[in-house]
Design a protein around this motif. Structure first.
Motif, PDB file in Angstrom:
ATOM      1  N   SER A  25       0.921  -1.070   0.105  1.00  0.00           N
ATOM      2  CA  SER A  25       0.013   0.067   0.005  1.00  0.00           C
ATOM      3  C   SER A  25       0.900   1.182  -0.024  1.00  0.00           C
ATOM      4  O   SER A  25       0.083   2.414  -0.148  1.00  0.00           O
ATOM      5  CB  SER A  25      -0.880  -0.098   1.113  1.00  0.00           C
ATOM      6  OG  SER A  25      -0.364  -0.272   2.439  1.00  0.00           O
ATOM      7  N   ILE A  28       0.215   3.584  -2.801  1.00  0.00           N
ATOM      8  CA  ILE A  28      -0.915   4.416  -2.914  1.00  0.00           C
ATOM      9  C   ILE A  28      -0.620   5.619  -1.942  1.00  0.00           C
ATOM     10  O   ILE A  28      -0.992   6.802  -2.455  1.00  0.00           O
ATOM     11  CB  ILE A  28      -2.084   3.441  -2.124  1.00  0.00           C
ATOM     12  CG1 ILE A  28      -2.388   2.405  -2.950  1.00  0.00           C
ATOM     13  CG2 ILE A  28      -3.279   4.525  -1.951  1.00  0.00           C
ATOM     14  CD1 ILE A  28      -3.159   1.397  -2.319  1.00  0.00           C
ATOM     15  N   ALA A  41      -3.986   1.847  -8.357  1.00  0.00           N
ATOM     16  CA  ALA A  41      -4.234   0.750  -7.365  1.00  0.00           C
ATOM     17  C   ALA A  41      -5.445  -0.092  -7.988  1.00  0.00           C
ATOM     18  O   ALA A  41      -5.495  -1.292  -7.879  1.00  0.00           O
ATOM     19  CB  ALA A  41      -4.691   1.228  -6.090  1.00  0.00           C
ATOM     20  N   THR A  57      -4.846  -6.143  -1.470  1.00  0.00           N
ATOM     21  CA  THR A  57      -3.915  -4.876  -0.850  1.00  0.00           C
ATOM     22  C   THR A  57      -3.932  -4.861   0.519  1.00  0.00           C
ATOM     23  O   THR A  57      -5.041  -4.924   1.415  1.00  0.00           O
ATOM     24  CB  THR A  57      -4.666  -3.827  -1.585  1.00  0.00           C
ATOM     25  OG1 THR A  57      -4.735  -3.670  -2.840  1.00  0.00           O
ATOM     26  CG2 THR A  57      -3.777  -2.446  -1.006  1.00  0.00           C
ATOM     27  N   ALA A  59      -2.859  -3.211   4.363  1.00  0.00           N
ATOM     28  CA  ALA A  59      -2.556  -1.921   5.130  1.00  0.00           C
ATOM     29  C   ALA A  59      -2.851  -2.090   6.653  1.00  0.00           C
ATOM     30  O   ALA A  59      -3.634  -2.965   7.040  1.00  0.00           O
ATOM     31  CB  ALA A  59      -3.244  -0.595   4.292  1.00  0.00           C
ATOM     32  N   LEU A  74     -10.020   1.821   0.249  1.00  0.00           N
ATOM     33  CA  LEU A  74      -8.948   2.000  -0.743  1.00  0.00           C
ATOM     34  C   LEU A  74      -9.026   3.621  -0.910  1.00  0.00           C
ATOM     35  O   LEU A  74      -7.827   4.182  -0.877  1.00  0.00           O
ATOM     36  CB  LEU A  74      -9.135   1.289  -1.958  1.00  0.00           C
ATOM     37  CG  LEU A  74      -8.001   1.344  -2.941  1.00  0.00           C
ATOM     38  CD1 LEU A  74      -6.696   0.646  -2.264  1.00  0.00           C
ATOM     39  CD2 LEU A  74      -8.358   0.391  -4.115  1.00  0.00           C
ATOM     40  N   ALA A 102       0.721   2.294   5.711  1.00  0.00           N
ATOM     41  CA  ALA A 102       0.915   1.717   4.409  1.00  0.00           C
ATOM     42  C   ALA A 102       2.355   0.603   4.737  1.00  0.00           C
ATOM     43  O   ALA A 102       3.158   1.090   5.411  1.00  0.00           O
ATOM     44  CB  ALA A 102       1.367   2.662   3.483  1.00  0.00           C
ATOM     45  N   THR A 108       4.739  -6.039   3.903  1.00  0.00           N
ATOM     46  CA  THR A 108       3.629  -6.631   3.068  1.00  0.00           C
ATOM     47  C   THR A 108       3.727  -8.444   2.933  1.00  0.00           C
ATOM     48  O   THR A 108       2.901  -9.029   3.009  1.00  0.00           O
ATOM     49  CB  THR A 108       3.542  -6.104   1.631  1.00  0.00           C
ATOM     50  OG1 THR A 108       3.277  -4.734   1.775  1.00  0.00           O
ATOM     51  CG2 THR A 108       2.217  -6.813   0.870  1.00  0.00           C
TER      52      THR A 108
END
Length: 304
Positions: A25, A28, A41, A57, A59, A74, A102, A108
């Motif tokens: 994220s 973004i 995204a 996705t 976060a 989002l 993020a 991630t």
């Protein structure tokens, strides 16, 4: 085990065994301005769906780890200000203190593994920064690849880094680095880096089988899949390298250090290429999303 909030789409995919692809994220919140960030995204998520997989996705929102975001979440994240940029060192602290953040590549990977997701598509990984022999500036992404069993699809490491040293650290950490369809390690905006790739494979099925074989052998860590940017979108190395050198000189002159270096360099390169670097970045992320979906689908056909 930490509680994870799954989007409805991801929850259904987990129940049915559908292929899942994790997405970071920071692209973004820290990669581009609104509304281009949320539009990109959604394009990336759409590419994964079109290829037959489900995007997830990731976060942290108000202290909850989210794997998969609704359209509303989002959009809210894309508009948010002062969002933390989370790696291994601060992911748990953000959750514990009720923060919003993020996820970078490393964070991630951690979240994807907690959620049972084996494939993660991104733009480029972090690595060894130029001048690291004095600054010791080395991304946590490299250690995460050596630790967490997730296949990361990227267009190599970011070209602003010291690519030879990055490959050396990955080799030392025992991380398989697999170039797709060529013998040369790609350099993010460019298909060529002048460096030989340690490994080369041509198909998603081969890459998936390599991941399963590592698991069967009890080897720790994931693998880096270095997917070259599409030819039509690349900025050749002889064009972008002088721009990168000028950006590095500007950062040094301005006294930019630490986490501020990468955004400074990317902004400088964006201006010098008249926006072409961002267009190429979007193209390579979409390309990586497509390959990530193919690998995730291939994994569902193999014994766990």
């Amino acid at each position: 085990m930490i509680d994870i909030t799954y989007s409805d789409e991801v929850a259904r995919a987990r129940e049915s065994g559908a292929p899942l692809v994790a997405l970071e994220s920071t692209i973004i919140t820290h990669g581009m301005p609104f509304p281009q960030n949320v539009e990109t995204a959604r394009r990336v998520e759409a590419e994964i769906r079109a290829a037959g997989a489900v995007p997830a996705t990731i976060a942290v929102i108000a202290g909850r780890l989210h794997v998969g975001l609704s359209d509303e979440e989002l959009d809210r994240l894309a508009r948010a200000r002062d969002v933390a940029k989370l790696s291994r060192a601060d992911l748990s602290a953000c959750i514990a203190t009720g923060g919003t953040g993020a996820t970078t590549v490393a964070a991630t990977m951690i979240a994807a593994h907690l959620a049972g997701i084996e494939v993660f598509a991104t733009g480029g990984i972090g690595g060894v920064h130029r001048g690291a022999e004095t600054s010791f500036d080395i991304s946590a992404d490299l250690a995460e690849l050596a630790t967490t069993p997730v296949t990361v699809v990227a267009a190599g490491a970011k070209a602003i880094l010291d690519l030879p040293k990055t490959l050396e650290v990955l080799e030392t950490q025992g991380v398989p680095v697999i170039a797709v369809g060529q013998d040369e390690f790609p350099a993010f905006w460019s298909r060529e880096s002048g460096l030989a790739a340690p490994l080369s494979m041509d198909t998603a099925e081969q890459i998936a089988r390599a991941a399963r074989t590592r698991r069967a052998m009890g080897l720790s860590g994931g693998q880096l899949v270095a997917n070259p940017i599409p030819e039509a979108a690349e900025i050749p190395r002889d064009v972008v390298d002088p721009i990168i050198r000028a950006a590095l000189e500007a950062a040094e002159a301005a006294g930019v250090r630490g986490k501020d270096v990468t955004p400074f360099l990317l902004d400088h390169i964006f201006t010098a290429t008249e926006g072409r670097s961002l267009e190429s970045n979007i193209a390579l992320v979409l390309n990586n999303a497509r390959l990530g979906a193919e690998i995730a689908k291939a994994l569902t056909t193999l014994p766990a």
